[in-house]
Design an enzyme around this catalytic site. Structure first.
Site, PDB file in Angstrom:
ATOM      1  CB  ALA A 124      32.959  10.580  20.382  1.00 47.51           C
ATOM      2  CB  THR A 125      28.434  11.337  23.954  1.00 47.90           C
ATOM      3  OG1 THR A 125      27.749  10.092  23.758  1.00 47.90           O
ATOM      4  CG2 THR A 125      28.114  12.281  22.813  1.00 47.90           C
ATOM      5  NE  ARG A 185      24.483  10.458  25.698  1.00 46.18           N
ATOM      6  CZ  ARG A 185      24.991   9.550  26.540  1.00 46.18           C
ATOM      7  NH1 ARG A 185      24.642   9.580  27.805  1.00 46.18           N
ATOM      8  NH2 ARG A 185      25.825   8.631  26.107  1.00 46.18           N
ATOM      9  CG  ASP A 245      19.575   8.005  16.151  1.00 42.38           C
ATOM     10  OD1 ASP A 245      20.227   6.983  15.882  1.00 42.38           O
ATOM     11  OD2 ASP A 245      18.531   7.995  16.829  1.00 42.38           O
ATOM     12  CB  VAL A 246      24.478   5.702  13.778  1.00 42.11           C
ATOM     13  CG1 VAL A 246      25.708   6.525  14.100  1.00 42.11           C
ATOM     14  CG2 VAL A 246      24.121   4.753  14.923  1.00 42.11           C
ATOM     15  CE1 TYR A 302      25.543  -5.196  22.153  1.00 36.88           C
ATOM     16  CE2 TYR A 302      26.471  -7.053  23.365  1.00 36.88           C
ATOM     17  CZ  TYR A 302      26.613  -5.803  22.788  1.00 36.88           C
ATOM     18  OH  TYR A 302      27.839  -5.161  22.832  1.00 36.88           O
ATOM     19  N   GLY A 344      35.603  -7.761  25.591  1.00 33.80           N
ATOM     20  CA  GLY A 344      34.740  -8.394  26.603  1.00 33.80           C
ATOM     21  C   GLY A 344      34.237  -7.316  27.541  1.00 33.80           C
TER      22      GLY A 344
HETATM   23  P1  NDP Z   1      28.569   3.615  26.211  1.00 31.80           P
HETATM   24  O1  NDP Z   1      27.122   3.481  26.496  1.00 31.80           O
HETATM   25  O2  NDP Z   1      29.455   4.204  27.243  1.00 31.80           O
HETATM   26  O3  NDP Z   1      28.773   4.430  24.838  1.00 31.80           O
HETATM   27  C1  NDP Z   1      27.971   4.184  23.729  1.00 31.80           C
HETATM   28  C2  NDP Z   1      28.137   5.306  22.725  1.00 31.80           C
HETATM   29  O4  NDP Z   1      27.345   5.002  21.563  1.00 31.80           O
HETATM   30  C3  NDP Z   1      27.662   6.636  23.269  1.00 31.80           C
HETATM   31  O5  NDP Z   1      28.563   7.645  22.888  1.00 31.80           O
HETATM   32  C4  NDP Z   1      26.334   6.842  22.571  1.00 31.80           C
HETATM   33  O6  NDP Z   1      26.128   8.223  22.347  1.00 31.80           O
HETATM   34  C5  NDP Z   1      26.560   6.130  21.249  1.00 31.80           C
HETATM   35  N1  NDP Z   1      25.312   5.738  20.610  1.00 31.80           N
HETATM   36  C6  NDP Z   1      24.421   4.814  21.044  1.00 31.80           C
HETATM   37  N2  NDP Z   1      23.354   4.773  20.222  1.00 31.80           N
HETATM   38  C7  NDP Z   1      23.582   5.706  19.256  1.00 31.80           C
HETATM   39  C8  NDP Z   1      22.854   6.155  18.128  1.00 31.80           C
HETATM   40  N3  NDP Z   1      21.660   5.630  17.814  1.00 31.80           N
HETATM   41  N4  NDP Z   1      23.377   7.124  17.355  1.00 31.80           N
HETATM   42  C9  NDP Z   1      24.576   7.661  17.661  1.00 31.80           C
HETATM   43  N5  NDP Z   1      25.320   7.284  18.706  1.00 31.80           N
HETATM   44  C10 NDP Z   1      24.823   6.318  19.502  1.00 31.80           C
HETATM   45  O7  NDP Z   1      29.067   2.136  25.831  1.00 31.80           O
HETATM   46  P2  NDP Z   1      30.476   1.566  25.316  1.00 31.80           P
HETATM   47  O8  NDP Z   1      31.482   2.616  25.174  1.00 31.80           O
HETATM   48  O9  NDP Z   1      30.777   0.401  26.175  1.00 31.80           O
HETATM   49  O10 NDP Z   1      30.020   1.016  23.898  1.00 31.80           O
HETATM   50  C11 NDP Z   1      30.683   1.317  22.698  1.00 31.80           C
HETATM   51  C12 NDP Z   1      30.610   0.102  21.786  1.00 31.80           C
HETATM   52  O11 NDP Z   1      31.321  -0.977  22.388  1.00 31.80           O
HETATM   53  C13 NDP Z   1      29.207  -0.435  21.519  1.00 31.80           C
HETATM   54  O12 NDP Z   1      29.114  -0.799  20.168  1.00 31.80           O
HETATM   55  C14 NDP Z   1      29.112  -1.664  22.423  1.00 31.80           C
HETATM   56  O13 NDP Z   1      28.222  -2.610  21.920  1.00 31.80           O
HETATM   57  C15 NDP Z   1      30.547  -2.144  22.345  1.00 31.80           C
HETATM   58  N6  NDP Z   1      31.002  -3.023  23.414  1.00 31.80           N
HETATM   59  C16 NDP Z   1      30.913  -2.653  24.732  1.00 31.80           C
HETATM   60  C17 NDP Z   1      31.404  -3.508  25.722  1.00 31.80           C
HETATM   61  C18 NDP Z   1      31.291  -3.194  27.164  1.00 31.80           C
HETATM   62  O14 NDP Z   1      31.311  -4.136  28.001  1.00 31.80           O
HETATM   63  N7  NDP Z   1      31.220  -1.943  27.568  1.00 31.80           N
HETATM   64  C19 NDP Z   1      32.064  -4.771  25.368  1.00 31.80           C
HETATM   65  C20 NDP Z   1      32.070  -5.064  23.967  1.00 31.80           C
HETATM   66  C21 NDP Z   1      31.587  -4.207  23.041  1.00 31.80           C
HETATM   67  P3  NDP Z   1      24.725   9.000  22.489  1.00 31.80           P
HETATM   68  O15 NDP Z   1      23.907   8.274  23.504  1.00 31.80           O
HETATM   69  O16 NDP Z   1      25.123  10.381  22.890  1.00 31.80           O
HETATM   70  O17 NDP Z   1      24.146   8.950  21.114  1.00 31.80           O
HETATM   71  C1  8X3 Z   2      29.443  -6.207  25.777  1.00 29.04           C
HETATM   72  C2  8X3 Z   2      30.017  -7.320  26.564  1.00 29.04           C
HETATM   73  O1  8X3 Z   2      29.486  -9.509  27.742  1.00 29.04           O
HETATM   74  O2  8X3 Z   2      27.839  -7.742  27.919  1.00 29.04           O
HETATM   75  O3  8X3 Z   2      29.448  -6.459  24.425  1.00 29.04           O
HETATM   76  O4  8X3 Z   2      28.110  -8.945  25.860  1.00 29.04           O
HETATM   77  S1  8X3 Z   2      28.796  -8.434  27.034  1.00 29.04           S
END
Ligand code: NDP
Ligand code: 8X3
Length: 252
Positions: A10-11, A35, A60-61, A153, A184
């Site tokens: 959620a950060t 964070r 950290d998950v 990925y 997407g």
């Molecule tokens: P961001 O990088 O903006 O957000 C990712 C979030 O995941 C951050 O809050 C980060 O928090 C958290 N995170 C990452 N690794 C860990 C960890 N090890 N433990 C806990 N928290 C973690 O990316 P998005 O919002 O785009 O991504 C969210 C989800 O959506 C992901 O699963 C991504 O694969 C998916 N997604 C994204 C797309 C895109 O194009 N943006 C499209 C399709 C899917 P912190 O670093 O503080 O831990």
């Molecule tokens: C994030 C979208 O197209 O980079 O999942 O895989 S893409």
């Protein structure tokens, strides 16, 4: 009594927008991420803006013990969770199979797959005790079609797709809904993380078209979460207008 949602990651990006959306609708939120400063700031802002309670959990998950310790330690009031959104995740690198880093592979599998499994397993006893619940897993179009240099990925998101389908079947006796949402290309910190801080490379991903925004995904999660008890969206692919699937984005 307010409903409760737990959102991982959620950060930033989707997770932050999801927390804001639900808080604005009167839901108490458990928000997680690594964070701490950002997490605490979001918690303070949401609690100041809306009449809700926010519980920030900093972990950290990927770390199995931390996940279980944190989730098991929440007080009875917070254990009454209605929805778990498994959103935390990332792509690390976009390299051809032979060049890709094994450390990056480990990070993606440990976060996107194992982190989602640990979180689901840790929260499940609360759902089972109350006889209902809803797991919303954030997959990706990358979990529907494999694209060039997407290798691990994509594999991690195919796993999210498969795990969601498995959870849907196995958790039926407990009246637990399972929804997989597969976005997407969306403009968050995702590409900055993928390209390890290279801003120009990250920005170039979204050149020439209007990508999804975090609020689009938050609205979609909210829609799926607020359907009547007998209705469950199982699998939902959502892209911006310009993107048809993992291969075709019109940049005309
Ligand atoms: P961001 O990088 O903006 O957000 C990712 C979030 O995941 C951050 O809050 C980060 O928090 C958290 N995170 C990452 N690794 C860990 C960890 N090890 N433990 C806990 N928290 C973690 O990316 P998005 O919002 O785009 O991504 C969210 C989800 O959506 C992901 O699963 C991504 O694969 C998916 N997604 C994204 C797309 C895109 O194009 N943006 C499209 C399709 C899917 P912190 O670093 O503080 O831990
Ligand atoms: C994030 C979208 O197209 O980079 O999942 O895989 S893409």
């Amino acid at each position: 009594m307010n409903n409760i949602i737990l959102v991982t990651g959620a950060t930033s990006g989707f997770g932050k927008a999801i927390a804001e959306k639900f808080a604005s609708q009167g839901w108490n939120c458990i928000i997680t991420g690594r964070r701490k400063e950002r997490l605490d700031e979001l918690a303070e802002n949401l609690a100041a803006k809306y009449p809700v309670k926010i519980l920030p959990l900093h972990f950290d998950v990927q770390k199995r013990e931390d996940v279980f310790n944190q989730v098991q330690a929440i007080t009875a009031e917070w254990q009454n969770i209605d929805i778990l959104v498994n959103n935390a995740g990332l792509a690390a690198g976009r390299d051809s199979f032979e060049d890709a880093s094994i450390d990056d592979w480990d990070t993606m599998i440990d976060t996107n797959v194992k982190g989602l499994l640990y979180m689901s397993k840790a929260v499940l006893p609360y759902f089972i005790a109350k006889g209902r619940g809803h797991i919303i897993n954030i997959g990706s179009t990358a979990g529907k079609e494999v694209y060039t240099n997407g290798n691990v990925y994509c594999a991690s998101k195919f796993a999210v797709d498969a795990i969601s389908k498995a959870q849907r079947i196995d958790l039926l006796p407990h009246k637990i809904k399972v929804t997989a949402i597969h976005p997407g290309e969306a403009e968050t910190e995702f590409s900055l993380v993928r390209f390890k801080g290279d801003k120009a490379k990250a920005k170039a991903v979204y050149d020439g078209f209007e990508p999804l925004q975090p609020g689009d995904i938050a609205d979609t999660v909210y829609y799926c979460a607020t359907l009547p008890p007998h209705v469950c969206v199982n699998d939902l692919v959502i892209t911006c207008l310009a993107q048809a699937n993992s291969y075709y984005t019109y940049k005309g």
